[in-house]
Design a protein around this motif. Structure first.
Motif, PDB file in Angstrom:
ATOM      1  N   MET A 273      -0.888 -30.534  18.660  1.00  0.00           N
ATOM      2  CA  MET A 273       0.123 -31.153  18.841  1.00  0.00           C
ATOM      3  C   MET A 273       0.557 -32.120  18.755  1.00  0.00           C
ATOM      4  O   MET A 273       1.589 -31.876  19.288  1.00  0.00           O
ATOM      5  CB  MET A 273      -0.124 -31.261  20.531  1.00  0.00           C
ATOM      6  CG  MET A 273      -0.831 -29.031  21.131  1.00  0.00           C
ATOM      7  SD  MET A 273       0.153 -27.768  20.848  1.00  0.00           S
ATOM      8  CE  MET A 273       1.448 -28.680  22.195  1.00  0.00           C
ATOM      9  N   ALA A 274       0.446 -32.474  17.844  1.00  0.00           N
ATOM     10  CA  ALA A 274       1.088 -33.619  17.046  1.00  0.00           C
ATOM     11  C   ALA A 274       2.082 -33.379  16.379  1.00  0.00           C
ATOM     12  O   ALA A 274       2.717 -32.359  16.092  1.00  0.00           O
ATOM     13  CB  ALA A 274      -0.024 -34.851  16.237  1.00  0.00           C
ATOM     14  N   GLU A 275       3.448 -34.803  15.985  1.00  0.00           N
ATOM     15  CA  GLU A 275       3.671 -34.358  15.837  1.00  0.00           C
ATOM     16  C   GLU A 275       4.607 -33.938  14.310  1.00  0.00           C
ATOM     17  O   GLU A 275       3.502 -33.925  13.216  1.00  0.00           O
ATOM     18  CB  GLU A 275       5.103 -36.013  15.649  1.00  0.00           C
ATOM     19  CG  GLU A 275       4.547 -36.556  14.828  1.00  0.00           C
ATOM     20  CD  GLU A 275       5.783 -38.068  14.687  1.00  0.00           C
ATOM     21  OE1 GLU A 275       5.542 -38.715  13.589  1.00  0.00           O
ATOM     22  OE2 GLU A 275       5.739 -38.642  16.114  1.00  0.00           O
ATOM     23  N   GLU A 276       4.814 -33.318  13.563  1.00  0.00           N
ATOM     24  CA  GLU A 276       4.938 -33.008  12.456  1.00  0.00           C
ATOM     25  C   GLU A 276       5.376 -33.961  11.114  1.00  0.00           C
ATOM     26  O   GLU A 276       6.199 -34.932  11.695  1.00  0.00           O
ATOM     27  CB  GLU A 276       6.270 -32.405  12.137  1.00  0.00           C
ATOM     28  CG  GLU A 276       6.829 -31.980  11.110  1.00  0.00           C
ATOM     29  CD  GLU A 276       6.044 -31.274   9.806  1.00  0.00           C
ATOM     30  OE1 GLU A 276       5.680 -31.953   8.726  1.00  0.00           O
ATOM     31  OE2 GLU A 276       6.277 -30.220  10.118  1.00  0.00           O
ATOM     32  N   PRO A 277       4.356 -33.886  10.458  1.00  0.00           N
ATOM     33  CA  PRO A 277       4.174 -35.158   9.435  1.00  0.00           C
ATOM     34  C   PRO A 277       5.032 -35.330   8.376  1.00  0.00           C
ATOM     35  O   PRO A 277       4.877 -36.428   7.685  1.00  0.00           O
ATOM     36  CB  PRO A 277       2.721 -35.404   9.347  1.00  0.00           C
ATOM     37  CG  PRO A 277       2.319 -33.488   9.425  1.00  0.00           C
ATOM     38  CD  PRO A 277       3.177 -33.611  10.460  1.00  0.00           C
ATOM     39  N   PHE A 278       6.119 -34.345   7.869  1.00  0.00           N
ATOM     40  CA  PHE A 278       6.581 -34.566   6.999  1.00  0.00           C
ATOM     41  C   PHE A 278       7.883 -34.218   7.074  1.00  0.00           C
ATOM     42  O   PHE A 278       8.669 -33.605   6.626  1.00  0.00           O
ATOM     43  CB  PHE A 278       5.960 -33.188   5.958  1.00  0.00           C
ATOM     44  CG  PHE A 278       4.751 -33.687   4.864  1.00  0.00           C
ATOM     45  CD1 PHE A 278       5.286 -34.605   3.678  1.00  0.00           C
ATOM     46  CD2 PHE A 278       3.696 -33.396   5.831  1.00  0.00           C
ATOM     47  CE1 PHE A 278       4.293 -35.065   3.284  1.00  0.00           C
ATOM     48  CE2 PHE A 278       2.595 -34.084   4.691  1.00  0.00           C
ATOM     49  CZ  PHE A 278       2.408 -34.733   3.815  1.00  0.00           C
ATOM     50  N   CYS A 279       7.956 -34.943   8.137  1.00  0.00           N
ATOM     51  CA  CYS A 279      10.191 -35.122   8.849  1.00  0.00           C
ATOM     52  C   CYS A 279      10.482 -36.257   9.452  1.00  0.00           C
ATOM     53  O   CYS A 279       9.404 -37.032   9.983  1.00  0.00           O
ATOM     54  CB  CYS A 279       9.901 -34.030  10.181  1.00  0.00           C
ATOM     55  SG  CYS A 279      11.151 -34.826  11.191  1.00  0.00           S
ATOM     56  N   ASN A 280      11.255 -36.466   8.402  1.00  0.00           N
ATOM     57  CA  ASN A 280      12.163 -38.236   8.363  1.00  0.00           C
ATOM     58  C   ASN A 280      12.940 -38.175   9.765  1.00  0.00           C
ATOM     59  O   ASN A 280      13.342 -39.285   9.362  1.00  0.00           O
ATOM     60  CB  ASN A 280      12.316 -38.457   7.014  1.00  0.00           C
ATOM     61  CG  ASN A 280      14.024 -37.783   6.945  1.00  0.00           C
ATOM     62  OD1 ASN A 280      13.769 -37.062   7.173  1.00  0.00           O
ATOM     63  ND2 ASN A 280      14.212 -38.323   5.860  1.00  0.00           N
ATOM     64  N   TYR A 281      13.205 -37.306  10.517  1.00  0.00           N
ATOM     65  CA  TYR A 281      14.672 -37.363  11.129  1.00  0.00           C
ATOM     66  C   TYR A 281      13.584 -37.960  12.249  1.00  0.00           C
ATOM     67  O   TYR A 281      12.394 -37.995  13.190  1.00  0.00           O
ATOM     68  CB  TYR A 281      14.509 -36.290  11.890  1.00  0.00           C
ATOM     69  CG  TYR A 281      16.090 -36.014  12.461  1.00  0.00           C
ATOM     70  CD1 TYR A 281      17.323 -36.115  12.712  1.00  0.00           C
ATOM     71  CD2 TYR A 281      16.010 -35.457  13.790  1.00  0.00           C
ATOM     72  CE1 TYR A 281      18.272 -36.546  13.989  1.00  0.00           C
ATOM     73  CE2 TYR A 281      16.481 -35.212  15.075  1.00  0.00           C
ATOM     74  CZ  TYR A 281      17.979 -35.389  14.492  1.00  0.00           C
ATOM     75  OH  TYR A 281      18.697 -35.236  15.776  1.00  0.00           O
ATOM     76  N   ILE A 282      14.557 -39.233  13.393  1.00  0.00           N
ATOM     77  CA  ILE A 282      14.422 -39.771  14.123  1.00  0.00           C
ATOM     78  C   ILE A 282      15.195 -39.056  15.384  1.00  0.00           C
ATOM     79  O   ILE A 282      16.817 -39.114  15.317  1.00  0.00           O
ATOM     80  CB  ILE A 282      14.815 -41.069  14.243  1.00  0.00           C
ATOM     81  CG1 ILE A 282      13.497 -41.457  12.761  1.00  0.00           C
ATOM     82  CG2 ILE A 282      14.358 -41.885  15.408  1.00  0.00           C
ATOM     83  CD1 ILE A 282      12.555 -41.664  13.025  1.00  0.00           C
ATOM     84  N   PRO A 283      14.781 -38.247  16.646  1.00  0.00           N
ATOM     85  CA  PRO A 283      15.405 -36.877  17.946  1.00  0.00           C
ATOM     86  C   PRO A 283      16.053 -38.605  18.547  1.00  0.00           C
ATOM     87  O   PRO A 283      16.120 -39.936  18.535  1.00  0.00           O
ATOM     88  CB  PRO A 283      14.210 -37.102  18.502  1.00  0.00           C
ATOM     89  CG  PRO A 283      13.381 -36.851  17.470  1.00  0.00           C
ATOM     90  CD  PRO A 283      12.873 -37.992  16.323  1.00  0.00           C
ATOM     91  N   MET A 284      17.581 -38.200  18.884  1.00  0.00           N
ATOM     92  CA  MET A 284      18.605 -39.065  19.900  1.00  0.00           C
ATOM     93  C   MET A 284      17.158 -39.504  20.788  1.00  0.00           C
ATOM     94  O   MET A 284      17.294 -41.362  21.413  1.00  0.00           O
ATOM     95  CB  MET A 284      19.046 -38.282  20.870  1.00  0.00           C
ATOM     96  CG  MET A 284      20.084 -38.293  19.556  1.00  0.00           C
ATOM     97  SD  MET A 284      21.773 -36.939  20.585  1.00  0.00           S
ATOM     98  CE  MET A 284      20.776 -36.131  21.102  1.00  0.00           C
ATOM     99  N   ARG A 285      16.186 -39.260  21.567  1.00  0.00           N
ATOM    100  CA  ARG A 285      15.149 -39.525  22.946  1.00  0.00           C
ATOM    101  C   ARG A 285      14.786 -40.779  22.809  1.00  0.00           C
ATOM    102  O   ARG A 285      14.068 -41.995  22.713  1.00  0.00           O
ATOM    103  CB  ARG A 285      14.393 -39.036  22.877  1.00  0.00           C
ATOM    104  CG  ARG A 285      14.947 -38.112  24.243  1.00  0.00           C
ATOM    105  CD  ARG A 285      14.197 -36.387  24.659  1.00  0.00           C
ATOM    106  NE  ARG A 285      13.477 -37.056  25.493  1.00  0.00           N
ATOM    107  CZ  ARG A 285      12.389 -36.036  25.658  1.00  0.00           C
ATOM    108  NH1 ARG A 285      12.691 -35.399  25.333  1.00  0.00           N
ATOM    109  NH2 ARG A 285      11.497 -37.006  26.478  1.00  0.00           N
ATOM    110  N   THR A 286      14.051 -40.409  21.033  1.00  0.00           N
ATOM    111  CA  THR A 286      13.553 -41.271  20.314  1.00  0.00           C
ATOM    112  C   THR A 286      13.822 -42.547  19.932  1.00  0.00           C
ATOM    113  O   THR A 286      13.583 -43.625  19.918  1.00  0.00           O
ATOM    114  CB  THR A 286      12.238 -40.692  19.339  1.00  0.00           C
ATOM    115  OG1 THR A 286      11.974 -39.382  19.149  1.00  0.00           O
ATOM    116  CG2 THR A 286      11.251 -41.922  18.412  1.00  0.00           C
TER     117      THR A 286
END
Length: 298
Positions: A273-286
């Motif tokens: 359930m953890a975050e995708e480890p190979f994605c560099n996108y920073i979501p707006m909420r983050t």
């Protein structure tokens, strides 16, 4: 090859299932093609991981593997059997992605699947060779540009759920009306990770898993009915509940269409359930959360 392979294929076809065969191509002959036709095999998949023998054989660690794939593709095409090509990429062969794609087209493949390695099973041995986050994003951008204008061959990035973020982002930025063509012979296609949502895996022992890359099973269909496991498995139901997703994935505006690779999260973080480890996108909420935290600390 199992002596009862085509008996199983016939059985599945008679049950109304769409039967397909995945092969490295070595044993594909005209005689085998005739048996495929008799069993009504809908699609054959071949693995091609480079545009040359040097690259492919090095990746597969098997001399002569490339020639086997080429022979198989020619044999299948000669016999009028549709085939698709799966290509897996790491740092070792990522510079040959375009070349491999063009060779797949030349061979007459119906579709080309670009696989981004999930570090499970034998993939665990090449953790250090996995494509970097930034390169990953560039590769998906290349795929979008290629697919956008492609009419001859169907394309799909596989085990790369963030493509379902990248594609609409790029289409919006370019002001293009981007419509993906349907792959009628394949499950999914409308969103990223579909493990335990529209696909699952039953291995040769009867163990049920969310997808083929998950380590552990949720039960065995020889002991518990498939229907019960599908609807009542804790793991399956958690994967379907986006409110339980953690880290950046849980905060991402593209969660519903991407979801991150759950098997990759499990392999790297030890938590599916953890975050995708190979994605560099920073979501707006983050971003907003980080800005607020920085302001409070300042």
């Amino acid at each position: 090859m199992r002596p009862d392979l085509f008996d199983i294929a016939h059985y599945g076809t008679n049950k109304g299932l769409r039967m397909c065969i995945a092969t490295n191509g070595t044993l594909v002959t005209d005689e085998i093609c005739a048996k495929m036709k008799e069993a009504d095999i809908k699609m054959v998949s071949l693995s091609l991981d480079g545009s040359t023998a040097e690259i492919h054989d090095n990746f597969r660690q098997c001399e002569g593997a490339f020639d086997g794939v080429i022979r198989a593709a020619e044999t299948l095409r000669r016999n009028g059997i549709k085939f698709l090509i799966n290509s897996s990429f790491t740092k070792r062969n990522q510079n040959d992605i375009a070349g491999t794609f063009h060779l797949a087209k030349e061979l007459g493949a119906t579709a080309w699947y670009m696989f981004m390695i999930v570090p499970t099973g034998r993939g665990e041995e090449i953790m250090s060779e996995l494509v970097d986050k930034d390169d990953y994003e560039d590769i998906l951008a290349w795929h979008f540009e290629q697919e956008k204008n492609e009419d001859d061959i169907l394309m799909r990035p596989t085990c790369a759920p963030h493509y379902y973020r990248v594609a609409p982002q790029m289409a919006k930025a370019q002001g293009v009306d981007y419509q993906r063509r349907s792959l009628s012979f394949s499950t999914g296609g409308g969103k990223g990770c579909i493990a335990a949502q529209s696909i699952c895996l039953i291995d040769c022992f009867g163990n049920l898993k969310p997808c083929s890359y998950f380590h552990s099973s949720v039960g065995n269909i020889k002991q518990t009915p498939f229907k019960e496991l599908w609807f009542n498995s804790k793991v399956f139901n958690e994967l379907r509940d986006f409110s339980k997703y953690k880290g950046k994935c849980g905060e991402c505006e593209f969660l519903n269409v991407c979801g991150g690779c759950r098997a990759r999260a499990d392999a790297v973080h030890g938590d599916y359930m953890a975050e995708e480890p190979f994605c560099n996108y920073i979501p707006m909420r983050t971003r907003k959360r980080l800005e607020q935290e920085a302001a409070q600390q300042g």
